[in-house]
Motif scaffolding. Structure first.
Motif, PDB file in Angstrom:
ATOM      1  N   THR A 200       0.862  -1.118  -0.135  1.00  0.00           N
ATOM      2  CA  THR A 200       0.070   0.039  -0.108  1.00  0.00           C
ATOM      3  C   THR A 200       0.787   1.242  -0.164  1.00  0.00           C
ATOM      4  N   ILE A 201       0.271   2.324  -0.445  1.00  0.00           N
ATOM      5  CA  ILE A 201       1.173   3.628  -0.424  1.00  0.00           C
ATOM      6  C   ILE A 201       0.424   4.545   0.466  1.00  0.00           C
ATOM      7  N   ASP A 202       1.353   5.157   1.304  1.00  0.00           N
ATOM      8  CA  ASP A 202       1.093   5.873   2.437  1.00  0.00           C
ATOM      9  C   ASP A 202       1.077   7.310   1.651  1.00  0.00           C
ATOM     10  N   LYS A 203       0.126   8.083   1.912  1.00  0.00           N
ATOM     11  CA  LYS A 203      -0.029   9.275   1.216  1.00  0.00           C
ATOM     12  C   LYS A 203       0.473  10.475   1.978  1.00  0.00           C
ATOM     13  N   THR A 204       0.829  10.287   3.212  1.00  0.00           N
ATOM     14  CA  THR A 204       1.328  11.393   3.974  1.00  0.00           C
ATOM     15  C   THR A 204       2.517  11.351   3.887  1.00  0.00           C
ATOM     16  N   LEU A 205       3.448  12.795   3.651  1.00  0.00           N
ATOM     17  CA  LEU A 205       4.751  12.838   3.305  1.00  0.00           C
ATOM     18  C   LEU A 205       5.417  13.089   4.779  1.00  0.00           C
ATOM     19  N   LYS A 206       6.528  12.494   5.165  1.00  0.00           N
ATOM     20  CA  LYS A 206       7.121  12.791   6.307  1.00  0.00           C
ATOM     21  C   LYS A 206       8.658  12.852   6.182  1.00  0.00           C
ATOM     22  N   PHE A 207       9.155  13.466   7.110  1.00  0.00           N
ATOM     23  CA  PHE A 207      10.689  13.481   6.893  1.00  0.00           C
ATOM     24  C   PHE A 207      11.179  12.116   7.442  1.00  0.00           C
ATOM     25  N   ARG A 208      12.591  11.692   7.083  1.00  0.00           N
ATOM     26  CA  ARG A 208      13.152  10.562   7.543  1.00  0.00           C
ATOM     27  C   ARG A 208      13.628  10.795   8.684  1.00  0.00           C
ATOM     28  N   PRO A 209      13.799   9.784   9.447  1.00  0.00           N
ATOM     29  CA  PRO A 209      14.386   9.773  10.885  1.00  0.00           C
ATOM     30  C   PRO A 209      15.667  10.656  10.944  1.00  0.00           C
ATOM     31  N   ASP A 210      16.275  10.533   9.887  1.00  0.00           N
ATOM     32  CA  ASP A 210      17.807  11.370   9.843  1.00  0.00           C
ATOM     33  C   ASP A 210      17.541  12.922   9.620  1.00  0.00           C
ATOM     34  N   GLY A 211      16.197  13.245   9.660  1.00  0.00           N
ATOM     35  CA  GLY A 211      15.879  14.947   9.475  1.00  0.00           C
ATOM     36  C   GLY A 211      16.131  15.045   7.862  1.00  0.00           C
ATOM     37  N   THR A 212      16.087  14.259   6.880  1.00  0.00           N
ATOM     38  CA  THR A 212      16.194  14.478   5.399  1.00  0.00           C
ATOM     39  C   THR A 212      14.957  14.285   4.787  1.00  0.00           C
ATOM     40  N   PHE A 213      14.465  15.046   3.833  1.00  0.00           N
ATOM     41  CA  PHE A 213      13.329  14.572   2.841  1.00  0.00           C
ATOM     42  C   PHE A 213      13.683  14.894   1.411  1.00  0.00           C
ATOM     43  N   LYS A 214      13.793  13.890   0.517  1.00  0.00           N
ATOM     44  CA  LYS A 214      14.186  14.070  -0.813  1.00  0.00           C
ATOM     45  C   LYS A 214      13.313  14.121  -1.809  1.00  0.00           C
ATOM     46  N   ILE A 215      13.506  15.067  -2.650  1.00  0.00           N
ATOM     47  CA  ILE A 215      12.695  15.360  -3.801  1.00  0.00           C
ATOM     48  C   ILE A 215      13.352  15.046  -5.216  1.00  0.00           C
ATOM     49  N   VAL A 216      12.664  14.522  -5.997  1.00  0.00           N
ATOM     50  CA  VAL A 216      13.361  14.431  -7.494  1.00  0.00           C
ATOM     51  C   VAL A 216      12.302  15.395  -8.376  1.00  0.00           C
ATOM     52  N   GLN A 217      12.582  15.975  -8.990  1.00  0.00           N
ATOM     53  CA  GLN A 217      11.967  16.802 -10.015  1.00  0.00           C
ATOM     54  C   GLN A 217      12.272  16.405 -11.422  1.00  0.00           C
ATOM     55  N   PHE A 218      10.917  16.038 -12.214  1.00  0.00           N
ATOM     56  CA  PHE A 218      10.874  15.631 -13.379  1.00  0.00           C
ATOM     57  C   PHE A 218       9.910  16.767 -14.186  1.00  0.00           C
ATOM     58  N   THR A 219      10.868  17.269 -15.273  1.00  0.00           N
ATOM     59  CA  THR A 219      10.316  18.411 -16.048  1.00  0.00           C
ATOM     60  C   THR A 219      10.251  18.062 -17.385  1.00  0.00           C
ATOM     61  N   ASP A 220       9.223  18.551 -18.150  1.00  0.00           N
ATOM     62  CA  ASP A 220       9.148  18.496 -19.554  1.00  0.00           C
ATOM     63  C   ASP A 220       9.685  17.103 -20.143  1.00  0.00           C
ATOM     64  N   LEU A 221       8.942  16.044 -19.791  1.00  0.00           N
ATOM     65  CA  LEU A 221       9.286  14.887 -20.154  1.00  0.00           C
ATOM     66  C   LEU A 221       8.795  14.691 -21.659  1.00  0.00           C
ATOM     67  N   HIS A 222       7.783  15.335 -22.111  1.00  0.00           N
ATOM     68  CA  HIS A 222       7.235  15.475 -23.377  1.00  0.00           C
ATOM     69  C   HIS A 222       7.061  13.887 -24.240  1.00  0.00           C
ATOM     70  N   PHE A 223       6.415  13.195 -23.390  1.00  0.00           N
ATOM     71  CA  PHE A 223       5.791  11.888 -24.137  1.00  0.00           C
ATOM     72  C   PHE A 223       4.897  12.186 -25.226  1.00  0.00           C
ATOM     73  N   GLY A 224       4.879  11.108 -26.030  1.00  0.00           N
ATOM     74  CA  GLY A 224       4.090  11.206 -27.508  1.00  0.00           C
ATOM     75  C   GLY A 224       4.774  11.604 -28.510  1.00  0.00           C
ATOM     76  N   GLU A 225       5.950  11.797 -28.552  1.00  0.00           N
ATOM     77  CA  GLU A 225       6.622  11.988 -30.045  1.00  0.00           C
ATOM     78  C   GLU A 225       7.369  11.144 -30.735  1.00  0.00           C
ATOM     79  N   GLY A 226       7.171   9.722 -30.140  1.00  0.00           N
ATOM     80  CA  GLY A 226       7.758   8.673 -30.799  1.00  0.00           C
ATOM     81  C   GLY A 226       8.307   7.538 -29.565  1.00  0.00           C
ATOM     82  N   GLU A 227       7.987   6.330 -29.922  1.00  0.00           N
ATOM     83  CA  GLU A 227       8.223   5.320 -28.986  1.00  0.00           C
ATOM     84  C   GLU A 227       9.844   5.271 -28.274  1.00  0.00           C
ATOM     85  N   ASP A 228      10.750   5.488 -29.471  1.00  0.00           N
ATOM     86  CA  ASP A 228      11.877   5.375 -28.947  1.00  0.00           C
ATOM     87  C   ASP A 228      12.503   6.526 -27.921  1.00  0.00           C
TER      88      ASP A 228
END
Length: 308
Positions: free
Chosen positions: A26-54
């Motif tokens: 199951t997926i926990d919807k609540t965002l929480k800091f880790r016990p070491d005090g960090t919280f990591k975010i990855v940003q994906f931007t402008d993926l632009h799917f749909g212009e070719g399978e490759d």
């Protein structure tokens, strides 16, 4: 920012690690800091799917490489996940087919994501409202509808809680819909409209009361505010600017609201595929996410990473 618990925001990386995620039941919807005090975010931007399978396959491989290497607490999608202009006006449920692809790396690895729409996302067969409705069908999605009567759809915030408390909010992630083009009828790019800015102000005031004080936050949206131009021209920066800053065609006061409310530490956008600079203006970090996908134009040669 000395009292701000460390938040790691990671852009595209060029390596992969040998470990794999374990699929969570199951997926926990609540965002929480880790016990070491960090919280990591990855940003994906402008993926632009749909212009070719490759191209789409390469983009998914990049996503998987980064997710396995970074193991983020959440992924933020800052718009243009698809190239709506690539729709042939015949294929049924074209947007959904692209959505199934660009969300698959997060689903495979049980990684939560949140989505702020861009200017190309709704140029195909799904409206902005339909896109969010579809996105919310995924267990891993944290994307929300903003309030009715406010322009755009992805205007919302997500609280991030302390690692050892289900009630203590440490930070907030703010999402805003920068729309498509011609802000307030002025030819050019879209913007966060004045009514959205007022929503941010009013919600910031309400959240300050409910959370027991001002909490530092990060803001995510697609089209940059005009202050990115001023930052580039007048302050030290890191990174590259190899195209114009294609910002709001009208300065609607969003950045001023961030300064006024003092609850935004950094702003992250996309939109300009050939820019990846960042710097500090009026105590706020302004940063471009480097273009993630293989569809669409750019970025310049050498900016994309090798695939795992």
């Amino acid at each position: 920012m000395a009292n701000f618990v460390k938040v790691a925001l990671t852009f595209l990386l060029c390596w992969s690690l040998s470990f794999a995620f374990q699929k969570s039941p199951t997926i926990d919807k609540t965002l929480k800091f880790r016990p070491d005090g960090t919280f990591k975010i990855v940003q994906f931007t402008d993926l632009h799917f749909g212009e070719g399978e490759d191209l789409d396959e390469n983009s998914m491989n990049v996503q998987r490489t980064i997710l396995k290497a970074e193991q983020p607490d959440v992924v933020v999608i800052t718009g243009d996940a698809v190239s709506g202009y690539a729709w042939d006006h015949r294929a049924k449920d074209w947007y959904q087919a692209q959505w199934e692809k660009w969300t698959s790396p997060m689903k495979e690895l049980s990684v939560r994501w949140s989505y702020a729409l861009g200017n190309h996302d709704d140029q195909a067969d799904y409206s902005r409202h339909q896109i969010v409705t579809l996105d919310q069908t995924a267990e891993e999605s944290l994307t929300q509808f903003g309030p009715a009567g406010v322009p755009g759809v992805t205007n919302f915030y997500l609280p991030v809680y302390s690692s050892n408390s289900s009630t203590e909010v440490i930070s907030n992630l703010w999402f805003l819909d920068s729309m498509d083009d011609n802000c307030l009828g002025v030819v050019g790019w879209g913007c966060v409209y004045p009514a959205q800015v007022e929503w941010f102000r009013a919600t910031s005031d309400a959240v300050k009361v409910s959370q027991g004080g001002t909490k530092p936050g990060l803001a995510f949206f697609h089209i940059p505010v005009p202050e990115y131009m001023y930052l580039w021209s007048n302050f030290p920066i890191h990174g590259n600017k190899t195209e114009d800053v294609c910002c709001f065609s009208v300065n609607t006061g969003l950045f001023s609201a961030f300064v006024e409310k003092r609850n935004i530490e950094a702003v992250f956008c996309g939109h300009d595929h050939n820019n990846d600079f960042y710097g500090i203006y009026n105590r706020i970090h302004l940063a471009y996410g480097r273009k993630t996908g293989y569809g669409g134009y750019g970025p310049p040669a050498g900016w994309l990473r090798e695939l795992a």
